[in-house]
Design a protein around this motif. Structure first.
Motif, mmCIF file in Angstrom:
data_model
loop_
_atom_site.group_PDB
_atom_site.id
_atom_site.type_symbol
_atom_site.label_atom_id
_atom_site.label_comp_id
_atom_site.label_asym_id
_atom_site.label_seq_id
_atom_site.Cartn_x
_atom_site.Cartn_y
_atom_site.Cartn_z
ATOM 1 N N GLY A 126 33.653 73.826 80.096
ATOM 2 C CA GLY A 126 34.902 74.560 79.913
ATOM 3 C C GLY A 126 35.246 75.399 81.122
ATOM 4 N N TRP A 127 34.233 76.042 81.719
ATOM 5 C CA TRP A 127 34.442 76.867 82.912
ATOM 6 C C TRP A 127 34.967 76.002 84.057
ATOM 7 C CZ3 TRP A 127 32.547 82.131 82.802
ATOM 8 C CH2 TRP A 127 32.825 82.849 83.991
ATOM 9 N N PHE A 128 34.374 74.821 84.212
ATOM 10 C CA PHE A 128 34.773 73.911 85.286
ATOM 11 C C PHE A 128 36.217 73.459 85.113
ATOM 12 C CE2 PHE A 128 35.257 69.497 86.732
ATOM 13 C CZ PHE A 128 34.980 69.648 88.089
ATOM 14 N N ILE A 129 36.577 73.093 83.880
ATOM 15 C CA ILE A 129 37.942 72.617 83.608
ATOM 16 C C ILE A 129 38.961 73.723 83.832
ATOM 17 C CG2 ILE A 129 39.492 71.791 81.777
ATOM 18 C CD1 ILE A 129 37.062 70.300 80.601
ATOM 19 N N VAL A 130 38.677 74.912 83.305
ATOM 20 C CA VAL A 130 39.599 76.044 83.476
ATOM 21 C C VAL A 130 39.750 76.407 84.944
ATOM 22 C CG1 VAL A 130 39.915 78.506 83.010
ATOM 23 C CG2 VAL A 130 39.211 76.978 81.162
ATOM 24 N N ALA A 131 38.641 76.387 85.688
ATOM 25 C CA ALA A 131 38.689 76.708 87.121
ATOM 26 C C ALA A 131 39.552 75.700 87.872
ATOM 27 C CB ALA A 131 37.275 76.732 87.700
ATOM 28 N N LYS A 132 39.418 74.405 87.520
ATOM 29 C CA LYS A 132 40.218 73.366 88.161
ATOM 30 C C LYS A 132 41.701 73.551 87.861
ATOM 31 C CE LYS A 132 37.461 70.517 90.357
ATOM 32 N NZ LYS A 132 37.642 70.211 91.802
ATOM 33 N N ILE A 133 42.020 73.823 86.598
ATOM 34 C CA ILE A 133 43.419 74.022 86.198
ATOM 35 C C ILE A 133 43.994 75.254 86.891
ATOM 36 C CG2 ILE A 133 44.944 74.582 84.262
ATOM 37 C CD1 ILE A 133 43.057 72.913 82.482
ATOM 38 N N TRP A 134 43.220 76.341 86.913
ATOM 39 C CA TRP A 134 43.680 77.573 87.540
ATOM 40 C C TRP A 134 43.893 77.382 89.039
ATOM 41 C CZ3 TRP A 134 45.830 82.051 86.671
ATOM 42 C CH2 TRP A 134 45.757 83.044 87.637
#
Length: 203
Positions: free
Chosen positions: A177-185
């Motif tokens: 989840g952290w990886f996905i959110v970081a990519k989106i952000w």
């Protein structure tokens, strides 16, 4: 010497006991929402701690080793650009043997130790805490069951998910989840910055 080691070990046990008691006090309110939520929250806090430590715990020696490695790596890249292939290979080999191999080993080993202290150690510490605080007997006492989840597989057999296994799954889910959110952000921030730059150009 043996007396000293015995005393040291007893002090460590007492310290571990106090730490566990302190963590029990902090995480006790989470138990009202069930073991799955409590353990998932502990996993999230664990990853948050590793992220903070990773950012904060960068030694001066590590920075110097990184700079040294990058310098010799760039030197090797430049040597490989030589038109004479045999000469370029010889130069690269000499750089590898003289400096680059040692620079890479020192840089890798220092980075490994830092990752061990800032990532693996916190995860293993909280894993040990979850294993003790949410063992089957404690789950039975707190929640009336000896497991976190129980469901039936496709062949009708019961599958039980314990605290440790759920903690490991939670760690993976939080990382993902952290990886996905970081990519989106990052993508959103990059697109926004690009749009602002374009607007400035048009103005």
């Amino acid at each position: 010497m043996e007396d000293f080691l015995d005393s040291l070990w007893l002090n460590i046990l007492v310290l571990v006991h106090y730490i566990k008691t302190f963590l029990d006090l902090i995480f006790a309110p989470l138990n009202s929402l069930g073991p799955a939520f409590a353990i998932f929250t502990i996993a999230f806090i664990t990853i948050l701690i590793t992220k903070i430590l990773t950012k904060a715990f960068i030694t001066k020696r590590y920075k110097e080793l990184k700079k040294n490695f990058e310098y010799w790596h760039n030197m090797r890249q430049e040597a490989m650009k030589c038109e004479d292939r045999e000469k370029s290979k010889l130069l690269a080999k000499n750089i590898d043997q003289a400096e680059l191999n040692k620079a890479y080993y020192d840089y890798f080993f220092e980075g490994f130790l830092i990752r061990l202290m800032t990532r693996l150690l916190p995860i293993l510490s909280f894993l040990a805490y979850v294993n003790e605080a949410y063992k089957a007997s404690n789950l039975l006492k707190l929640f009336g069951r000896e497991y976190v989840f129980k469901f039936r597989s496709y062949n009708g057999e019961e599958v039980v998910i314990g605290a440790v296994f759920w903690f490991v799954i939670s760690i993976f889910l939080v990382f993902l989840g952290w990886f996905i959110v970081a990519k989106i952000w990052l993508r959103f921030f990059t697109e926004k910055k690009t749009k602002l730059d374009e607007d400035r150009v048009h103005v």
